[in-house]
Design an enzyme around this catalytic site. Structure first.
Site, PDB file in Angstrom:
ATOM      1  N   THR A  71       0.859  -1.194   0.000  1.00 56.47           N
ATOM      2  CA  THR A  71       0.000   0.000   0.000  1.00 56.47           C
ATOM      3  C   THR A  71       0.893   1.242   0.000  1.00 56.47           C
ATOM      4  O   THR A  71       0.708   2.162  -0.808  1.00 56.47           O
ATOM      5  CB  THR A  71      -0.945  -0.010   1.230  1.00 56.47           C
ATOM      6  OG1 THR A  71      -1.841  -1.109   1.070  1.00 56.47           O
ATOM      7  CG2 THR A  71      -1.720   1.283   1.364  1.00 56.47           C
ATOM      8  N   ASN A 150      -5.846  -9.419  -8.030  1.00 58.41           N
ATOM      9  CA  ASN A 150      -5.941 -10.134  -6.765  1.00 58.41           C
ATOM     10  C   ASN A 150      -7.285 -10.829  -6.529  1.00 58.41           C
ATOM     11  O   ASN A 150      -7.397 -11.670  -5.663  1.00 58.41           O
ATOM     12  CB  ASN A 150      -5.641  -9.187  -5.586  1.00 58.41           C
ATOM     13  CG  ASN A 150      -6.439  -7.916  -5.636  1.00 58.41           C
ATOM     14  OD1 ASN A 150      -6.591  -7.306  -6.690  1.00 58.41           O
ATOM     15  ND2 ASN A 150      -6.966  -7.494  -4.510  1.00 58.41           N
ATOM     16  N   GLN A 180       0.651  -9.794  -6.450  1.00 58.11           N
ATOM     17  CA  GLN A 180       0.106 -11.151  -6.620  1.00 58.11           C
ATOM     18  C   GLN A 180       0.923 -11.985  -7.604  1.00 58.11           C
ATOM     19  O   GLN A 180       0.617 -13.153  -7.840  1.00 58.11           O
ATOM     20  CB  GLN A 180      -1.359 -11.089  -7.084  1.00 58.11           C
ATOM     21  CG  GLN A 180      -2.293 -10.380  -6.107  1.00 58.11           C
ATOM     22  CD  GLN A 180      -2.568 -11.176  -4.831  1.00 58.11           C
ATOM     23  OE1 GLN A 180      -2.314 -12.374  -4.741  1.00 58.11           O
ATOM     24  NE2 GLN A 180      -3.089 -10.499  -3.802  1.00 58.11           N
ATOM     25  N   HIS A 202       3.936 -10.314   2.906  1.00 61.16           N
ATOM     26  CA  HIS A 202       2.964 -11.253   3.501  1.00 61.16           C
ATOM     27  C   HIS A 202       2.194 -12.095   2.491  1.00 61.16           C
ATOM     28  O   HIS A 202       1.407 -12.945   2.877  1.00 61.16           O
ATOM     29  CB  HIS A 202       2.025 -10.514   4.477  1.00 61.16           C
ATOM     30  CG  HIS A 202       0.988  -9.636   3.863  1.00 61.16           C
ATOM     31  ND1 HIS A 202      -0.334  -9.984   3.814  1.00 61.16           N
ATOM     32  CD2 HIS A 202       1.083  -8.404   3.299  1.00 61.16           C
ATOM     33  CE1 HIS A 202      -1.027  -8.996   3.257  1.00 61.16           C
ATOM     34  NE2 HIS A 202      -0.192  -8.035   2.931  1.00 61.16           N
ATOM     35  N   THR A 242      13.850   4.530  11.454  1.00 61.62           N
ATOM     36  CA  THR A 242      14.602   3.314  11.817  1.00 61.62           C
ATOM     37  C   THR A 242      14.011   2.124  11.084  1.00 61.62           C
ATOM     38  O   THR A 242      12.803   1.895  11.128  1.00 61.62           O
ATOM     39  CB  THR A 242      14.539   3.089  13.347  1.00 61.62           C
ATOM     40  OG1 THR A 242      15.050   4.262  13.965  1.00 61.62           O
ATOM     41  CG2 THR A 242      15.348   1.872  13.763  1.00 61.62           C
ATOM     42  N   CYS A 329      -8.827  -5.917   1.816  1.00 60.81           N
ATOM     43  CA  CYS A 329      -8.818  -4.490   2.154  1.00 60.81           C
ATOM     44  C   CYS A 329     -10.198  -3.859   2.000  1.00 60.81           C
ATOM     45  O   CYS A 329     -10.488  -2.829   2.580  1.00 60.81           O
ATOM     46  CB  CYS A 329      -7.823  -3.734   1.277  1.00 60.81           C
ATOM     47  SG  CYS A 329      -6.165  -4.250   1.607  1.00 60.81           S
TER      48      CYS A 329
HETATM   49  N1  PLP Z   1      -1.687  -4.659  -4.357  1.00 60.48           N
HETATM   50  C1  PLP Z   1      -2.316  -5.835  -4.487  1.00 60.48           C
HETATM   51  C2  PLP Z   1      -2.575  -6.381  -5.857  1.00 60.48           C
HETATM   52  C3  PLP Z   1      -2.737  -6.543  -3.356  1.00 60.48           C
HETATM   53  O1  PLP Z   1      -3.364  -7.716  -3.511  1.00 60.48           O
HETATM   54  C4  PLP Z   1      -2.473  -5.987  -2.075  1.00 60.48           C
HETATM   55  C5  PLP Z   1      -2.920  -6.687  -0.844  1.00 60.48           C
HETATM   56  O2  PLP Z   1      -3.954  -7.305  -0.809  1.00 60.48           O
HETATM   57  C6  PLP Z   1      -1.809  -4.760  -1.991  1.00 60.48           C
HETATM   58  C7  PLP Z   1      -1.432  -4.127  -3.157  1.00 60.48           C
HETATM   59  C8  PLP Z   1      -1.511  -4.115  -0.669  1.00 60.48           C
HETATM   60  O3  PLP Z   1      -0.482  -4.764   0.005  1.00 60.48           O
HETATM   61  P1  PLP Z   1      -0.203  -4.529   1.559  1.00 60.48           P
HETATM   62  O4  PLP Z   1      -1.180  -5.400   2.280  1.00 60.48           O
HETATM   63  O5  PLP Z   1       1.207  -4.953   1.757  1.00 60.48           O
HETATM   64  O6  PLP Z   1      -0.401  -3.095   1.849  1.00 60.48           O
END
Ligand code: PLP
Length: 382
Positions: A71, A150, A180, A202, A242, A329
Site C-alpha cells: 500500500t 488479486n 500477486q 505477507h 529506523t 482491504c
Molecule cells: N496490491 C495488491 C494487488 C494486493 O493484492 C495488495 C494486498 O492485498 C496490496 C497491493 C496491498 O499490500 P499490503 O497489504 O502490503 O499493503
C-alpha cells in the site's frame, strides 16, 4: 482438519521467516544505524534481505526501498511519479481493477488536476493490449498497472506497457504492482521496462507490515519527488525512519525460501485443475475466471446459494475452511473488480475467492469441496 485457502489475502509465515523475525527480536535487536557491533549485526541482516530481493528481481541492491507494505509502495510510486513528471504532461493511465491503494491514489491525483484514465476490463476481467495502446498518448506521465489481479487472477498486459509508451513518445514512468505475481512468475523489472515495482512480504509467506518498492536508478527519481515522510538518511531518504529490522529480515528469509517459480506453478496448476473438477460437481457452480488466469486464484459462485459473506462465515465456523469474498482491504464492500467486469449484483454478492499457496494440498481442496457441497445441499435458496 482445516484448509486455509485465502492466500491472496495473506499467507502463513514460513518457518524460515518466523525464526529470522525471532532472531531479530531477541539476539539481534540493535538499531541498524548504530555504529557498534549490535548495530552492524542488524544492518547485515538488512543488507542480506535487500540482496535476496534484488537478486530475485534481477536488479541492483540499491534499487530496493523497504516500505511498510505494498500500500505504501503503491502510494509512493503514484504520487512520486506524478510529482516527478508533472511538467511533462498531465495524463495517468491505470485500470478500474487495481488494488484500492492504487485506485485511491489515482483518484486523489485526479482531484489534484491530473487526467486519469481507468481502463475497463471485459466480462472475464481482461484488459487488452489495444486498450492500452489507445489510452497512452504523448501527454502520459505514468502508466500504473497490476501484473495479476488479486480477485480473479487475470494477467494484465504489463509486458506491452513499455511498447505503448515508446510508440506514443510519452515521457511516462511505468509502475507495476507485482504483489500477486511476485514469487509466482519470474519478474524482471528491466525486461518489463518498469521504473517502479511494488511487492509485499505477507503474500509470499513473509511477515505483514513490510514490502518494497523497486526504483529504477536510471530514472533519476530523487527523494525530492518520492519521499512521503521526512527524517533521517535511511532508505536513501526516500523512506526515512529506523528500519523495521525484524520484518525486513523475515521478508528476506521468505524470499530465500521461495521455491523455483516454474516447479511451483506446475504443482499449483494441478491443484487448480483438481479444484475445478471437484467444485464442478457441486450443483450449479459457475467459475467467474477462465483457465487463462493465474492458477493461484479461483473465483466461483453458486446461483442457488447464500450470499458469499454468509458462505465464508459458515465455512470458517463449521468446517475450518477459510476463503474470502474479494479483496481483504475492501472488508465486505461490494467488489469493485467484479463490478468493473460488468457482472450483475446477483453474481457479485455470491462470489467467493479461493486462493492457493505452495503449502496447499489436495486434502485442502477435498475439505473445501465436501464442505461447500454440504452447505449448498442444506442451505438452498429458491
Ligand atoms: N496490491 C495488491 C494487488 C494486493 O493484492 C495488495 C494486498 O492485498 C496490496 C497491493 C496491498 O499490500 P499490503 O497489504 O502490503 O499493503
Amino acid at each position: 482438519m482445516s484448509a486455509y485457502l485465502d492466500n491472496s489475502a495473506t499467507t502463513k509465515p514460513c518457518d524460515e521467516c518466523v525464526s529470522a523475525v525471532m532472531n531479530m527480536l531477541t539476539d539481534n535487536f540493535g538499531n541498524p544505524s548504530s555504529l557498534h557491533d549490535l548495530g552492524i549485526k542488524a544492518m547485515k541482516e538488512i543488507i542480506l534481505a535487500r540482496g535476496a530481493i534484488a537478486d530475485s528481481l534481477g536488479v541492483d541492491k540499491d534499487e530496493i526501498i523497504f516500505t511498510s507494505g505494498a500500500t505504501e509502495a503503491n502510494n509512493m510510486a503514484l504520487f512520486g511519479a506524478a510529482k516527478a513528471k508533472k511538467r511533462l504532461g498531465n495524463r495517468i493511465v491505470t485500470t478500474a481493477v487495481e488494488h484500492e491503494s492504487v485506485l485511491e491514489s489515482a483518484k486523489e491525483l485526479e482531484k489534484q488536476g491530473f487526467e486519469v484514465v481507468f481502463l475497463k476490463p471485459d466480462i472475464h476481467g481482461n484488459i487488452s493490449e489495444e486498450q492500452l495502446f489507445e489510452a497512452v498518448n504523448k501527454d502520459t506521465i505514468l502508466v500504473s498497472m497490476m501484473y495479476i489481479n488479486n480477485e480473479v487472477g487475470t494477467v494484465m498486459p504489463v509486458k506491452s506497457i513499455s511498447k505503448a509508451v515508446k510508440r506514443a513518445g510519452a515521457p511516462a514512468l511505468i509502475h507495476i504492482d507485482c504483489v500477486q505475481a511476485y514469487g509466482k512468475v519470474n519478474i524482471n523489472p528491466k525486461k518489463l521496462g518498469a521504473d517502479l515495482v511494488s511487492i509485499t512480504a505477507h503474500k509470499i509467506h513473509g511477515p505483514k507490515g513490510v514490502g518494497a518498492l523497486y526504483v529504477n536508478k536510471s530514472a533519476n527519481l530523487t527523494d525530492q519527488n518520492f519521499a512521503r515522510t521526512f527524517g533521517g538518511e535511511q532508505e536513501k531518504r526516500l523512506r526515512p525512519g529506523t528500519e523495521c529490522s525484524p520484518l525486513i529480515a523475515g521478508f528476506g528469509a521468505a524470499v530465500r525460501a521461495l521455491p523455483n517459480v516454474n516447479k511451483q506453478k506446475k504443482k499449483i496448476k494441478e491443484l487448480n485443475s483438481y479444484a475445478r473438477q471437484k467444485l464442478s460437481k457441486i450443483d450449479g457452480v459457475v467459475f467467474n475466471n477462465d483457465e487463462n488466469t493465474s492458477p493461484y486464484i479461483l473465483n466461483v459462485y453458486v446461483p442457488t446459494f447464500m450470499r458469499s459473506q454468509t458462505v465464508l462465515q459458515e465455512l470458517s465456523a463449521n468446517y475450518n475452511v477459510y476463503v474470502s469474498n474479494g479483496s481483504a482491504c475492501a472488508k465486505g464492500k461490494k467488489s469493485h473488480v467484479l463490478t468493473a467486469m460488468g457482472l450483475p449484483n446477483e453474481i457479485i454478492d455470491k462470489s467467493i475467492r479461493i486462493s492457493f499457496s505452495r503449502f496447499n494440498t489436495k486434502e485442502d481442496v477435498d475439505l473445501l469441496a465436501s464442505s461447500l457441497d454440504e452447505l449448498v445441499k442444506t442451505h438452498p435458496i429458491k
